[in-house]
Design an enzyme around this catalytic site. Structure first.
Site, short mmCIF file in Angstrom:
data_model
loop_
_atom_site.label_atom_id
_atom_site.label_comp_id
_atom_site.label_asym_id
_atom_site.label_seq_id
_atom_site.Cartn_x
_atom_site.Cartn_y
_atom_site.Cartn_z
N THR A 196 85.26 39.04 90.86
CA THR A 196 86.29 39.82 91.87
C THR A 196 86.39 39.23 93.08
OG1 THR A 196 85.48 41.72 90.49
CG2 THR A 196 86.43 42.19 93.09
N ARG A 224 89.70 51.52 81.52
CA ARG A 224 88.57 51.55 82.25
C ARG A 224 88.88 51.33 83.74
NH1 ARG A 224 85.71 47.89 85.95
NH2 ARG A 224 83.43 48.52 86.22
N GLU A 248 78.40 45.73 89.68
CA GLU A 248 78.76 46.54 88.49
C GLU A 248 79.53 47.76 89.30
OE1 GLU A 248 75.28 48.10 86.79
OE2 GLU A 248 76.57 49.40 85.58
N1 ASP Z 1 82.92 45.44 90.88
C1 ASP Z 1 83.98 44.84 89.67
C2 ASP Z 1 84.09 46.06 88.58
O1 ASP Z 1 83.30 46.51 88.38
C3 ASP Z 1 83.54 43.67 88.99
C4 ASP Z 1 83.01 42.70 90.00
O2 ASP Z 1 82.68 42.93 91.15
O3 ASP Z 1 83.02 41.33 89.54
O4 ASP Z 1 85.22 46.13 88.22
#
Ligand code: ASP
Length: 304
Positions: A196, A224, A248
């Protein structure tokens, strides 16, 4: 007029275990985006414009998990999400479930500026995008060969990837098709899940802004929604700080991490680093992988 500050992230930062070429590419892209933001700040662009500009650039490059290069759903499609917040007046905009919008962060900005709402998702968000005349592309545009390989591995390992290295079980189940850890059935794969992106800025007027954009988790269920588009979880900005999270999503949502950092600063009077340390300790579930990762490095939170 005072000084300004900017932080840019492409996930948890450059993992020293990644192949040197990938580390180099990540560093170069982040440096280019950082410099873009610095020039914009030197030209006195407001914080909110700078975070949008920088995140757009990261979305356009396929290296990280946002826009082109987004993580894939269990069906091999891309569903993107993003959010943006202006510390001035605590205005915000967010989007989820985008399948054709080239730059999700700019649609989030339009939700903030041009709609009566804070958050639009799926077909309603796409309708709004058409109405606003933003650039639309086929879903295929966002899908990279690397990510197809990664999805295949995630499926074989029966896992949802949010970590940066393929679990060992992924290699084991690849069987004879594995030519090297970087290839599977002739398909190039990365040895990390894409990450991200986010940007946090304080401009010369002292205004904070934050923006986060993602494709979510590799092999996620369709529909989701993670933390990234949720104001208060993945993104927050007010008069004391700006926050863009990565990690996460489900754990970040449970801990409402972004807002917690701001709240601790506002109500407990802690400085930025202490607030981050406090929130990581108090709000991330003990023993979870999330906590482990966050305590390894605070690069998961970029704050100004
Ligand atoms: N926080 C993001 C998610 O859960 C994933 C990430 O930070 O890479 O969609």
């Amino acid at each position: 007029m005072g000084g300004w500050a900017i932080a840019v992230h492409g996930g948890a930062g450059v993992d020293p275990n990644l192949p040197p070429q990938r580390q180099e590419e990540a560093k170069q892209l982040l440096t280019r985006c950082l410099n873009l933001g610095i020039s914009a700040l030197r030209s006195n662009l407001p914080a909110i414009d700078v975070v949008e500009l920088v995140v757009r650039e990261l979305e356009t490059d396929p290296l990280f998990n946002s826009g082109r290069g987004s993580a894939l759903t269990e069906k091999g499609t891309v569903e993107m999400e993003a959010s943006i917040m202006d510390g001035k007046g605590r205005r915000c905009g967010a989007v989820s479930g985008l399948t054709t919008v080239k730059n999700p962060i700019s649609l989030a900005r339009l939700v903030m500026d041009k709609s009566p709402h804070s958050y639009l998702a799926f077909s309603g968000a796409e309708d709004f995008a058409r109405q606003q005349g933003v650039e639309l592309v086929d879903n295929e545009y966002f899908i990279t060969e690397e990510n197809k390989g990664m999805l295949k591995l995630a499926k074989e390992a029966n896992t949802i990837l949010f970590d940066y290295r393929i679990p060992l079980v992924g290699y084991e189940t690849c069987g004879a098709g594995v030519e090297s850890p970087l290839h599977m059935n002739g398909l190039p794969i990365s040895v990390y899940a894409p990450e991200t992106v986010g940007c946090v800025v304080v401009d010369s007027q002292g205004i904070c802004a934050a923006a986060t954009s993602t494709g979510g988790l590799m092999n996620k269920m369709t529909g989701r929604i993670g933390d990234s588009p949720l104001i208060g979880a993945g993104t927050y900005a007010c008069d004391v700080c700006g926050v863009s999270c990565t990690g996460e999503g489900e754990a970040i949502i449970r801990g409402t991490l972004a807002r917690e950092v701001a709240a601790v600063m506002e109500y407990k009077g802690l400085g930025l680093q202490d607030a981050v340390d406090f929130v990581i300790k108090e709000r991330l579930v003990s023993g979870s992988r999330e906590r482990e990762r966050h305590t390894q490095t605070d690069r998961h939170f970029l704050l100004s």
